[in-house]
Motif scaffolding. Structure first.
Motif, PDB file in Angstrom:
ATOM      1  N   GLY A 230       0.992  -1.315   0.171  1.00 11.95           N
ATOM      2  CA  GLY A 230      -0.105  -0.312   0.607  1.00 11.95           C
ATOM      3  C   GLY A 230       0.795   1.795  -0.116  1.00 11.95           C
ATOM      4  N   LYS A 231       2.478   0.896  -0.176  1.00 16.24           N
ATOM      5  CA  LYS A 231       3.078   2.333   0.269  1.00 16.24           C
ATOM      6  C   LYS A 231       2.902   3.129  -1.132  1.00 16.24           C
ATOM      7  CE  LYS A 231       7.323   3.030   1.838  1.00 16.24           C
ATOM      8  NZ  LYS A 231       8.296   4.212   1.771  1.00 16.24           N
ATOM      9  N   ARG A 232       2.938   3.036  -2.590  1.00 14.95           N
ATOM     10  CA  ARG A 232       3.167   3.436  -3.494  1.00 14.95           C
ATOM     11  C   ARG A 232       1.501   4.152  -3.685  1.00 14.95           C
ATOM     12  NH1 ARG A 232       5.605   1.209  -8.094  1.00 14.95           N
ATOM     13  NH2 ARG A 232       5.978   3.585  -9.696  1.00 14.95           N
ATOM     14  N   ALA A 233       0.347   3.577  -3.125  1.00  8.79           N
ATOM     15  CA  ALA A 233      -0.718   4.382  -3.361  1.00  8.79           C
ATOM     16  C   ALA A 233      -1.125   5.610  -2.259  1.00  8.79           C
ATOM     17  CB  ALA A 233      -1.192   3.483  -3.075  1.00  8.79           C
ATOM     18  N   LYS A 234      -0.065   5.061  -1.170  1.00  8.78           N
ATOM     19  CA  LYS A 234       0.269   6.408  -0.037  1.00  8.78           C
ATOM     20  C   LYS A 234       1.015   7.676  -0.080  1.00  8.78           C
ATOM     21  CE  LYS A 234      -0.706   3.913   4.127  1.00  8.78           C
ATOM     22  NZ  LYS A 234      -0.325   3.434   4.953  1.00  8.78           N
ATOM     23  N   GLU A 235       2.036   6.888  -1.254  1.00 10.94           N
ATOM     24  CA  GLU A 235       3.219   8.146  -1.614  1.00 10.94           C
ATOM     25  C   GLU A 235       2.434   9.245  -3.224  1.00 10.94           C
ATOM     26  OE1 GLU A 235       6.726   5.974  -2.917  1.00 10.94           O
ATOM     27  OE2 GLU A 235       7.454   6.174  -1.505  1.00 10.94           O
ATOM     28  N   GLN A 236       2.192   8.553  -3.459  1.00 12.62           N
ATOM     29  CA  GLN A 236       1.479   9.496  -4.928  1.00 12.62           C
ATOM     30  C   GLN A 236       0.379  10.008  -4.161  1.00 12.62           C
ATOM     31  OE1 GLN A 236      -0.526   6.346  -7.246  1.00 12.62           O
ATOM     32  NE2 GLN A 236       1.662   5.809  -8.620  1.00 12.62           N
ATOM     33  N   LYS A 237      -0.746   9.557  -3.556  1.00  8.33           N
ATOM     34  CA  LYS A 237      -1.984  10.866  -2.201  1.00  8.33           C
ATOM     35  C   LYS A 237      -1.265  11.580  -1.751  1.00  8.33           C
ATOM     36  CE  LYS A 237      -5.576   9.737   0.095  1.00  8.33           C
ATOM     37  NZ  LYS A 237      -6.778   8.910   0.810  1.00  8.33           N
ATOM     38  N   TYR A 238      -0.378  11.575  -1.474  1.00  3.94           N
ATOM     39  CA  TYR A 238       0.762  12.702  -0.822  1.00  3.94           C
ATOM     40  C   TYR A 238       1.791  13.491  -1.212  1.00  3.94           C
ATOM     41  CZ  TYR A 238       4.932  14.707   2.153  1.00  3.94           C
ATOM     42  OH  TYR A 238       5.157  15.432   2.528  1.00  3.94           O
ATOM     43  N   ALA A 239       2.126  13.177  -2.751  1.00  5.40           N
ATOM     44  CA  ALA A 239       2.540  13.846  -3.961  1.00  5.40           C
ATOM     45  C   ALA A 239       1.205  14.789  -4.280  1.00  5.40           C
ATOM     46  CB  ALA A 239       2.746  13.187  -4.797  1.00  5.40           C
ATOM     47  N   ALA A 240       0.063  14.393  -4.586  1.00  6.59           N
ATOM     48  CA  ALA A 240      -0.716  15.351  -5.150  1.00  6.59           C
ATOM     49  C   ALA A 240      -1.473  16.120  -4.121  1.00  6.59           C
ATOM     50  CB  ALA A 240      -2.189  14.240  -5.594  1.00  6.59           C
ATOM     51  N   LYS A 241      -1.554  16.090  -2.834  1.00  7.50           N
ATOM     52  CA  LYS A 241      -1.586  16.961  -1.731  1.00  7.50           C
ATOM     53  C   LYS A 241      -0.273  17.811  -1.963  1.00  7.50           C
ATOM     54  CE  LYS A 241      -3.291  17.098   2.794  1.00  7.50           C
ATOM     55  NZ  LYS A 241      -3.507  16.357   3.949  1.00  7.50           N
ATOM     56  N   GLU A 242       0.540  17.917  -1.974  1.00 10.22           N
ATOM     57  CA  GLU A 242       2.353  18.522  -1.726  1.00 10.22           C
ATOM     58  C   GLU A 242       2.006  20.043  -2.373  1.00 10.22           C
ATOM     59  OE1 GLU A 242       6.707  18.372  -0.716  1.00 10.22           O
ATOM     60  OE2 GLU A 242       5.472  16.950  -0.412  1.00 10.22           O
ATOM     61  N   LEU A 243       1.644  18.903  -4.479  1.00  9.50           N
ATOM     62  CA  LEU A 243       1.663  19.701  -5.263  1.00  9.50           C
ATOM     63  C   LEU A 243       0.594  20.246  -5.342  1.00  9.50           C
ATOM     64  CD1 LEU A 243       2.762  20.073  -8.070  1.00  9.50           C
ATOM     65  CD2 LEU A 243       0.773  18.264  -8.847  1.00  9.50           C
ATOM     66  N   GLU A 244      -1.002  19.962  -4.574  1.00 13.52           N
ATOM     67  CA  GLU A 244      -1.850  21.099  -4.513  1.00 13.52           C
ATOM     68  C   GLU A 244      -1.492  22.132  -3.858  1.00 13.52           C
ATOM     69  OE1 GLU A 244      -6.371  20.116  -2.930  1.00 13.52           O
ATOM     70  OE2 GLU A 244      -5.841  18.958  -3.992  1.00 13.52           O
ATOM     71  N   GLN A 245      -1.212  21.954  -3.457  1.00 13.70           N
ATOM     72  CA  GLN A 245      -1.312  22.840  -1.698  1.00 13.70           C
ATOM     73  C   GLN A 245      -0.173  24.155  -1.789  1.00 13.70           C
ATOM     74  OE1 GLN A 245      -0.223  21.462   1.631  1.00 13.70           O
ATOM     75  NE2 GLN A 245      -2.314  20.517   2.161  1.00 13.70           N
ATOM     76  N   SER A 246       1.164  23.363  -2.948  1.00  7.82           N
ATOM     77  CA  SER A 246       2.048  24.265  -3.648  1.00  7.82           C
ATOM     78  C   SER A 246       1.924  24.675  -4.765  1.00  7.82           C
ATOM     79  CB  SER A 246       3.322  24.166  -2.554  1.00  7.82           C
ATOM     80  OG  SER A 246       3.445  22.651  -3.821  1.00  7.82           O
ATOM     81  N   ILE A 247       0.929  24.974  -5.124  1.00  5.68           N
ATOM     82  CA  ILE A 247       1.571  24.655  -6.948  1.00  5.68           C
ATOM     83  C   ILE A 247       1.671  26.152  -7.804  1.00  5.68           C
ATOM     84  CG2 ILE A 247      -1.511  25.607  -7.294  1.00  5.68           C
ATOM     85  CD1 ILE A 247       0.104  23.403  -9.848  1.00  5.68           C
ATOM     86  N   HIS A 248       1.396  27.226  -6.568  1.00  5.97           N
ATOM     87  CA  HIS A 248       2.117  28.595  -7.233  1.00  5.97           C
ATOM     88  C   HIS A 248       3.041  28.665  -6.678  1.00  5.97           C
ATOM     89  CE1 HIS A 248       1.684  28.174  -2.009  1.00  5.97           C
ATOM     90  NE2 HIS A 248       3.328  28.749  -2.673  1.00  5.97           N
ATOM     91  N   MET A 249       3.803  27.582  -6.739  1.00  5.74           N
ATOM     92  CA  MET A 249       5.578  27.979  -6.538  1.00  5.74           C
ATOM     93  C   MET A 249       5.836  27.683  -8.209  1.00  5.74           C
ATOM     94  SD  MET A 249       6.163  26.430  -2.727  1.00  5.74           S
ATOM     95  CE  MET A 249       7.966  26.762  -2.840  1.00  5.74           C
TER      96      MET A 249
END
Length: 166
Positions: free
Chosen positions: A114-133
Motif C-alpha cells: 500500500g506504500k505506492r498509493a500513499k506516496e502518490q496521494k501525498y505527492a498530489a496533496k503537496e502539489l495542490e498546496q504548493s501549485i503557486h510555486m
C-alpha cells in the motif's frame, strides 16, 4: 568455531568479540557490543527497543514463521562423518538459501503493497498546496480552479474583537 547469539539484539557474536555476563545463578548472557550490555543493565525489554530483532519480529517487520529458520538452531550432538551426508547437506543449504530469499522478497512486497498509493496521494496533496510555486501567478489567475484554498483558523476572541471595532 562457535557463533553465539547476542541475548539482547539476537545478532551473531563471533569468537573473541562481545561481552559475557554470568549472573549469580550461573546463567550466562552474551552480548555483541557494549550497547546491548548497557541496555541489559538498565533492565530494558528487547521487545520494546526498536532496533532489536525481537521488536522487529513482534511488530511484523521481520519474518517470524519460516521453516528455514529451524536450520539455525544449535545442534550439540556429534555426527559421524559421512561423505554422502555432507554432500546432501551442502545441496540442501543452497536450496534453503534460495527458498529463504524468495520468501523474504514476498514478505517485503506484501509489507510495501500500500506504500505506492500513499506516496502518490501525498505527492498530489503537496502539489495542490504548493501549485503557486510551480506555475506563474498570472496563469493561476486565469484558472481559478487551481488557486490554492487555504483555511485560516480564527479564534473566538479575535472574531469578537473585530465585531466590537465595527
Amino acid at each position: 568455531m562457535r557463533l553465539e547469539k547476542c541475548w539482547f539484539c539476537s545478532s551473531t557474536v563471533y569468537p573473541g568479540h562481545g561481552i559475557q555476563f554470568v549472573r549469580n545463578d550461573a546463567k550466562i548472557f552474551r552480548f555483541c557490543r557494549s550497547k546491548c550490555h548497557k541496555n541489559f543493565k538498565m533492565k530494558r525489554n528487547p521487545r520494546k527497543v526498536k532496533w532489536t530483532k525481537a521488536y522487529r519480529r513482534l511488530h511484523g517487520k521481520d519474518m517470524t514463521q519460516d521453516s528455514t529458520f529451524e536450520f539455525e538452531r544449535k545442534r550439540n550432538r556429534p555426527e559421524r562423518y559421512d561423505r554422502n551426508l555432507a554432500e546432501n547437506t551442502l545441496k540442501a543449504i543452497k536450496k534453503i538459501v534460495k527458498v529463504r530469499s524468495e520468501r523474504e522478497a514476498r514478505h517485503h512486497t506484501r509489507r510495501m503493497k500500500g506504500k505506492r498509493a500513499k506516496e502518490q496521494k501525498y505527492a498530489a496533496k503537496e502539489l495542490e498546496q504548493s501549485i503557486h510555486m510551480v506555475k506563474a501567478p498570472s496563469s493561476l489567475q486565469k484558472e481559478a480552479s487551481l488557486i490554492p484554498k487555504i483555511k485560516v483558523k480564527v479564534s473566538q476572541q479575535q472574531s469578537e474583537e473585530n465585531r466590537m471595532e465595527e
